[in-house]
Design a protein around this motif. Sequence first.
Motif, PDB file in Angstrom:
ATOM      1  N   PHE A 105       0.891  -1.073  -0.045  1.00  0.00           N
ATOM      2  CA  PHE A 105       0.281  -0.117   0.029  1.00  0.00           C
ATOM      3  C   PHE A 105       0.818   1.039   0.358  1.00  0.00           C
ATOM      4  CE2 PHE A 105      -3.282  -2.864   2.763  1.00  0.00           C
ATOM      5  CZ  PHE A 105      -4.046  -2.697   1.047  1.00  0.00           C
ATOM      6  N   CYS A 120       2.208   0.790  -3.830  1.00  0.00           N
ATOM      7  CA  CYS A 120       1.052   2.110  -4.779  1.00  0.00           C
ATOM      8  C   CYS A 120       1.810   3.257  -4.651  1.00  0.00           C
ATOM      9  CB  CYS A 120       0.283   1.150  -4.107  1.00  0.00           C
ATOM     10  SG  CYS A 120      -0.507   0.027  -3.936  1.00  0.00           S
ATOM     11  N   ARG A 121       2.562   3.788  -4.094  1.00  0.00           N
ATOM     12  CA  ARG A 121       2.356   5.795  -4.210  1.00  0.00           C
ATOM     13  C   ARG A 121       3.543   4.967  -5.112  1.00  0.00           C
ATOM     14  NH1 ARG A 121       2.483   8.507  -0.022  1.00  0.00           N
ATOM     15  NH2 ARG A 121       2.878   7.173   1.885  1.00  0.00           N
ATOM     16  N   LYS A 150      -3.953   1.516  -7.567  1.00  0.00           N
ATOM     17  CA  LYS A 150      -5.020   2.092  -6.526  1.00  0.00           C
ATOM     18  C   LYS A 150      -5.324   0.578  -6.206  1.00  0.00           C
ATOM     19  CE  LYS A 150      -5.208   7.127  -6.985  1.00  0.00           C
ATOM     20  NZ  LYS A 150      -5.959   7.868  -6.829  1.00  0.00           N
ATOM     21  N   THR A 167      -8.628  -1.938  -5.331  1.00  0.00           N
ATOM     22  CA  THR A 167      -9.921  -2.492  -4.467  1.00  0.00           C
ATOM     23  C   THR A 167     -10.375  -3.273  -3.346  1.00  0.00           C
ATOM     24  OG1 THR A 167     -10.959  -3.536  -6.409  1.00  0.00           O
ATOM     25  CG2 THR A 167     -10.297  -0.459  -6.638  1.00  0.00           C
ATOM     26  N   HIS A 218      -6.971   1.791   5.149  1.00  0.00           N
ATOM     27  CA  HIS A 218      -6.656   2.362   3.309  1.00  0.00           C
ATOM     28  C   HIS A 218      -7.661   2.694   2.400  1.00  0.00           C
ATOM     29  CE1 HIS A 218      -2.571   2.104   4.379  1.00  0.00           C
ATOM     30  NE2 HIS A 218      -2.217   0.885   4.687  1.00  0.00           N
ATOM     31  N   PRO A 222     -11.391   3.058  -6.588  1.00  0.00           N
ATOM     32  CA  PRO A 222      -9.859   3.128  -7.321  1.00  0.00           C
ATOM     33  C   PRO A 222      -9.710   4.389  -5.761  1.00  0.00           C
ATOM     34  CG  PRO A 222     -10.241   2.408  -8.636  1.00  0.00           C
ATOM     35  CD  PRO A 222     -11.346   2.595  -8.293  1.00  0.00           C
ATOM     36  N   ASP A 223     -10.947   5.254  -5.925  1.00  0.00           N
ATOM     37  CA  ASP A 223     -10.690   6.967  -5.567  1.00  0.00           C
ATOM     38  C   ASP A 223     -10.387   6.320  -3.715  1.00  0.00           C
ATOM     39  OD1 ASP A 223     -10.153   8.005  -7.620  1.00  0.00           O
ATOM     40  OD2 ASP A 223     -12.540   8.457  -7.787  1.00  0.00           O
ATOM     41  N   PHE A 234      -9.177   4.320  -2.022  1.00  0.00           N
ATOM     42  CA  PHE A 234      -8.048   4.112  -0.872  1.00  0.00           C
ATOM     43  C   PHE A 234      -6.841   5.221  -1.091  1.00  0.00           C
ATOM     44  CE2 PHE A 234      -3.420   3.953  -2.283  1.00  0.00           C
ATOM     45  CZ  PHE A 234      -2.583   2.459  -1.660  1.00  0.00           C
ATOM     46  N   LYS A 235      -6.089   5.144   0.420  1.00  0.00           N
ATOM     47  CA  LYS A 235      -5.450   6.020   0.931  1.00  0.00           C
ATOM     48  C   LYS A 235      -3.944   5.871   1.292  1.00  0.00           C
ATOM     49  CE  LYS A 235      -8.477   6.464   4.673  1.00  0.00           C
ATOM     50  NZ  LYS A 235     -10.038   5.848   4.112  1.00  0.00           N
TER      51      LYS A 235
END
Length: 178
Positions: A41, A45-46, A51, A53, A109, A172-173, A175-176
């Motif tokens: 994550f 991912c960064r 991203k 789900t 996340h 996907p939005d 995700f953080k």
Amino acid sequence: NIAHGNSSVVADKIALKLVGQDGYVLTEAGFGSDMGGEKFFNIKCRASGLKPTCAVLVCTVRALKLHSGLAPKVVAGAALAREYREENLPLVEAGCCNLLAHIRNVTAHGVRVVVAINRFYTDTDAEVALVAKLAKAGGAFDAVEADHYAKGGAGAAALGRAVMAACATASPDDFKFL
């Protein structure tokens, strides 16, 4: 994947291209949400911009009993104690605190969690049902028995359907990073 590593970004991007917009790509981030998952994550991912789900957390009734802190120690070469081979709902419930911590790590996340309960022949229906109930109450999108070892692909069909349903309700939005 090497132990708590992750598959390569290149592999994931090739897979995404091959399956197309409506396909699914599964990648491994081994050794739990606190090692492989966090690296996936917050680093992979960064760096990649990918991203997720949904995440599948895999558990077994036997491991949950071990995590209870109440079951006998497992000794290499020795037969498993009866607590691991016979129904013991209090041990399963006590051990689910470990599973619930992993669910919280992933959902922090913004990722949907599906718990795969890998079934052994010694697991009872009541034990599997208890894990599923506690996982869902603890924030998992779903928790399903995975019996692919004994039944092949048919034993994982419910897991596949649960993952597809989780992905269908996610964005996907959501995700953080932490």
